[in-house]
Design a protein around this motif. Structure first.
Motif, PDB file in Angstrom:
ATOM      1  N   PHE A  56       0.584  -1.023   0.009  1.00  0.00           N
ATOM      2  CA  PHE A  56       0.027   0.066   0.189  1.00  0.00           C
ATOM      3  C   PHE A  56       0.785   1.245  -0.157  1.00  0.00           C
ATOM      4  N   PRO A  57       1.450   1.411  -1.234  1.00  0.00           N
ATOM      5  CA  PRO A  57       2.557   2.631  -1.294  1.00  0.00           C
ATOM      6  C   PRO A  57       1.852   4.005  -0.740  1.00  0.00           C
ATOM      7  N   GLU A  58       0.477   4.170  -0.780  1.00  0.00           N
ATOM      8  CA  GLU A  58      -0.065   5.431  -0.234  1.00  0.00           C
ATOM      9  C   GLU A  58      -0.273   5.394   1.203  1.00  0.00           C
ATOM     10  N   TYR A  59      -0.091   4.480   1.858  1.00  0.00           N
ATOM     11  CA  TYR A  59      -0.371   4.269   3.416  1.00  0.00           C
ATOM     12  C   TYR A  59       0.284   5.330   3.951  1.00  0.00           C
ATOM     13  N   ASP A  60      -0.374   5.960   4.985  1.00  0.00           N
ATOM     14  CA  ASP A  60       0.276   7.278   5.596  1.00  0.00           C
ATOM     15  C   ASP A  60      -0.475   7.697   7.008  1.00  0.00           C
ATOM     16  N   PHE A  61       0.147   7.660   8.056  1.00  0.00           N
ATOM     17  CA  PHE A  61      -0.489   8.231   9.357  1.00  0.00           C
ATOM     18  C   PHE A  61       0.472   9.034  10.141  1.00  0.00           C
ATOM     19  N   GLN A  62      -0.538   9.703  10.774  1.00  0.00           N
ATOM     20  CA  GLN A  62       0.392  10.392  11.874  1.00  0.00           C
ATOM     21  C   GLN A  62       0.110   9.593  13.277  1.00  0.00           C
ATOM     22  N   LEU A  63       1.520   9.775  14.132  1.00  0.00           N
ATOM     23  CA  LEU A  63       1.428   9.262  15.313  1.00  0.00           C
ATOM     24  C   LEU A  63       0.856  10.566  16.370  1.00  0.00           C
ATOM     25  N   LEU A  67       3.879   8.956  20.416  1.00  0.00           N
ATOM     26  CA  LEU A  67       5.226   9.533  20.242  1.00  0.00           C
ATOM     27  C   LEU A  67       5.862   9.357  21.761  1.00  0.00           C
ATOM     28  N   GLU A  68       5.444   9.608  22.769  1.00  0.00           N
ATOM     29  CA  GLU A  68       6.085   9.857  23.891  1.00  0.00           C
ATOM     30  C   GLU A  68       6.332   8.270  24.374  1.00  0.00           C
ATOM     31  N   VAL A  69       5.287   7.658  24.372  1.00  0.00           N
ATOM     32  CA  VAL A  69       5.593   6.135  24.906  1.00  0.00           C
ATOM     33  C   VAL A  69       6.690   5.634  24.102  1.00  0.00           C
ATOM     34  N   LEU A  70       6.748   5.637  22.612  1.00  0.00           N
ATOM     35  CA  LEU A  70       7.747   5.226  22.019  1.00  0.00           C
ATOM     36  C   LEU A  70       9.010   5.935  21.950  1.00  0.00           C
ATOM     37  N   GLN A  71       9.109   6.974  22.507  1.00  0.00           N
ATOM     38  CA  GLN A  71      10.056   8.036  22.932  1.00  0.00           C
ATOM     39  C   GLN A  71      10.987   8.312  21.414  1.00  0.00           C
ATOM     40  N   LEU A  72       9.921   8.571  20.391  1.00  0.00           N
ATOM     41  CA  LEU A  72      10.580   8.603  18.970  1.00  0.00           C
ATOM     42  C   LEU A  72      10.834  10.194  18.868  1.00  0.00           C
ATOM     43  N   GLU A  73      12.158  10.075  18.497  1.00  0.00           N
ATOM     44  CA  GLU A  73      12.659  11.803  18.316  1.00  0.00           C
ATOM     45  C   GLU A  73      12.485  12.153  16.874  1.00  0.00           C
ATOM     46  N   LYS A  74      12.748  11.165  15.992  1.00  0.00           N
ATOM     47  CA  LYS A  74      12.594  11.553  14.619  1.00  0.00           C
ATOM     48  C   LYS A  74      12.104  10.533  13.883  1.00  0.00           C
ATOM     49  N   ASP A 113      13.270   7.019  13.022  1.00  0.00           N
ATOM     50  CA  ASP A 113      13.715   5.940  13.848  1.00  0.00           C
ATOM     51  C   ASP A 113      12.472   5.035  14.026  1.00  0.00           C
ATOM     52  N   ALA A 114      11.322   5.264  13.404  1.00  0.00           N
ATOM     53  CA  ALA A 114      10.256   4.427  13.539  1.00  0.00           C
ATOM     54  C   ALA A 114      10.284   3.320  12.320  1.00  0.00           C
ATOM     55  N   SER A 115      10.086   2.165  12.982  1.00  0.00           N
ATOM     56  CA  SER A 115       9.749   0.863  12.021  1.00  0.00           C
ATOM     57  C   SER A 115       8.322   0.414  11.768  1.00  0.00           C
ATOM     58  N   VAL A 116       7.616   0.662  10.730  1.00  0.00           N
ATOM     59  CA  VAL A 116       6.201   0.185  10.770  1.00  0.00           C
ATOM     60  C   VAL A 116       5.746  -1.167  10.084  1.00  0.00           C
ATOM     61  N   TYR A 117       5.134  -1.906  10.784  1.00  0.00           N
ATOM     62  CA  TYR A 117       4.668  -3.138  10.081  1.00  0.00           C
ATOM     63  C   TYR A 117       3.064  -3.149  10.243  1.00  0.00           C
ATOM     64  N   SER A 118       2.459  -4.122   9.476  1.00  0.00           N
ATOM     65  CA  SER A 118       1.164  -4.543   9.811  1.00  0.00           C
ATOM     66  C   SER A 118       1.028  -5.903  10.084  1.00  0.00           C
ATOM     67  N   ILE A 119       0.064  -6.295  10.933  1.00  0.00           N
ATOM     68  CA  ILE A 119      -0.199  -7.705  11.193  1.00  0.00           C
ATOM     69  C   ILE A 119      -0.943  -8.213  10.057  1.00  0.00           C
ATOM     70  N   LEU A 120      -0.676  -9.494   9.683  1.00  0.00           N
ATOM     71  CA  LEU A 120      -1.354 -10.029   8.546  1.00  0.00           C
ATOM     72  C   LEU A 120      -2.523 -11.034   8.952  1.00  0.00           C
ATOM     73  N   THR A 121      -3.717 -11.099   8.755  1.00  0.00           N
ATOM     74  CA  THR A 121      -4.456 -12.160   8.997  1.00  0.00           C
ATOM     75  C   THR A 121      -4.705 -13.184   7.886  1.00  0.00           C
ATOM     76  N   VAL A 164       4.118  -0.284  15.505  1.00  0.00           N
ATOM     77  CA  VAL A 164       5.374   0.779  15.164  1.00  0.00           C
ATOM     78  C   VAL A 164       6.381   0.628  16.229  1.00  0.00           C
ATOM     79  N   ILE A 165       7.813   0.457  15.940  1.00  0.00           N
ATOM     80  CA  ILE A 165       8.780   0.133  16.612  1.00  0.00           C
ATOM     81  C   ILE A 165       9.855   1.279  16.736  1.00  0.00           C
ATOM     82  N   ASN A 166      10.458   1.496  17.576  1.00  0.00           N
ATOM     83  CA  ASN A 166      11.496   2.552  17.700  1.00  0.00           C
ATOM     84  C   ASN A 166      12.787   1.621  17.507  1.00  0.00           C
ATOM     85  N   LYS A 167      13.532   2.058  16.316  1.00  0.00           N
ATOM     86  CA  LYS A 167      14.523   1.273  15.978  1.00  0.00           C
ATOM     87  C   LYS A 167      15.784   1.396  16.777  1.00  0.00           C
ATOM     88  N   GLN A 168      15.597   2.631  17.545  1.00  0.00           N
ATOM     89  CA  GLN A 168      17.011   2.675  18.354  1.00  0.00           C
ATOM     90  C   GLN A 168      16.878   2.079  20.002  1.00  0.00           C
TER      91      GLN A 168
END
Lengths: 75, 146
Positions: free
Chosen positions: B67-74, B79-86, B89-97, B114-118
């Motif tokens: 889904f190349p158009e997939y886009d969202f805001q956190l 952002l705070e729970v994940l301590q994402l600074e930029k 730093d985020a990796s995004v995955y979808s769970i497949l059924t 959403v995973i904080n890579k750092q």
């Protein structure tokens, strides 16, 4: 379930750090304001239940299904 | 350490590959540690395997490939729970059924992982105010979601 009656602008405290305030009442619809720490997630229940259900369904893939998926991807 | 897995038998893992989900995920609130096991060689699909419960594992995909158009805001709380600074730093995955009929497999775009890579801290974020739902077909063109 604890049932409390509140008027507009009144608040309920849950635990030490969660507050629910009645913001406005309009016919059947009630607007609620919720204050909670960032690590407490707040969602409409039906959405939360949908995500839960989908996660449960997703956790049930058998080894067979995965092998089939893998075949499909190779096409 | 050695762990038992759902699809890969016994696997040797190290502490520093463990991804921490402090709040678990909906339906699996007690599952707070997972690791990635690759499922395809190209890294397109991964298995998110629970460290403590062998039978709990999820198939994850990179949603942007399908889904190349997939886009969202956190939101700020995520952002705070994940301590994402930029964003980088985020990796995004979808769970497949994954379905018995393979072609009907779907991705949950409404609740990405959403995973904080750092820090390797992660969360399943439930998006609001988007058109995404929990069942987007992987293998045909998505229609406009109303």
């Amino acid at each position: 379930m604890l049932v409390l009656t509140r008027k507009k602008y009144e608040t309920i405290v849950i635990g030490d750090d969660i507050e629910v305030t009645v913001i406005s009442v309009s016919g059947d619809q009630i607007k609620l304001g919720i204050k909670a720490p960032n690590n407490v997630d707040i969602h409409r229940k039906e959405i939360y239940d949908q995500i839960k259900a989908e996660n449960n369904a997703a956790s049930n893939a058998s080894v067979n299904m995965l092998q089939n998926l893998s075949q499909l991807l190779k096409k | 350490m050695n762990i038992e897995t759902k699809y890969h038998g016994s696997v040797e893992i190290t502490e520093n590959e463990i991804i921490s989900f402090p709040s678990g995920i909906p339906g699996f609130l007690e599952e707070t540690e997972f690791i990635f096991i690759p499922f395809t060689e190209d890294g397109l699909f991964q298995i998110l395997q629970s460290v403590k419960t062998a039978n709990i594992a999820f198939v994850l995909a990179n949603p942007f490939t399908f889904f190349p158009e997939y886009d969202f805001q956190l939101d700020d709380s995520a952002l705070e729970v994940l301590q994402l600074e930029k964003p980088e730093d985020a990796s995004v995955y979808s769970i497949l059924t994954v379905s018995e009929k393979m072609e009907e497999s779907t991705a949950n775009l409404q609740a990405p992982i959403v995973i904080n890579k750092q820090t390797l801290v992660a969360k399943q974020v439930i998006l609001t105010g988007t058109n995404y739902n929990t069942k987007h077909p992987l293998f045909r063109q998505p229609e406009e979601v109303k």
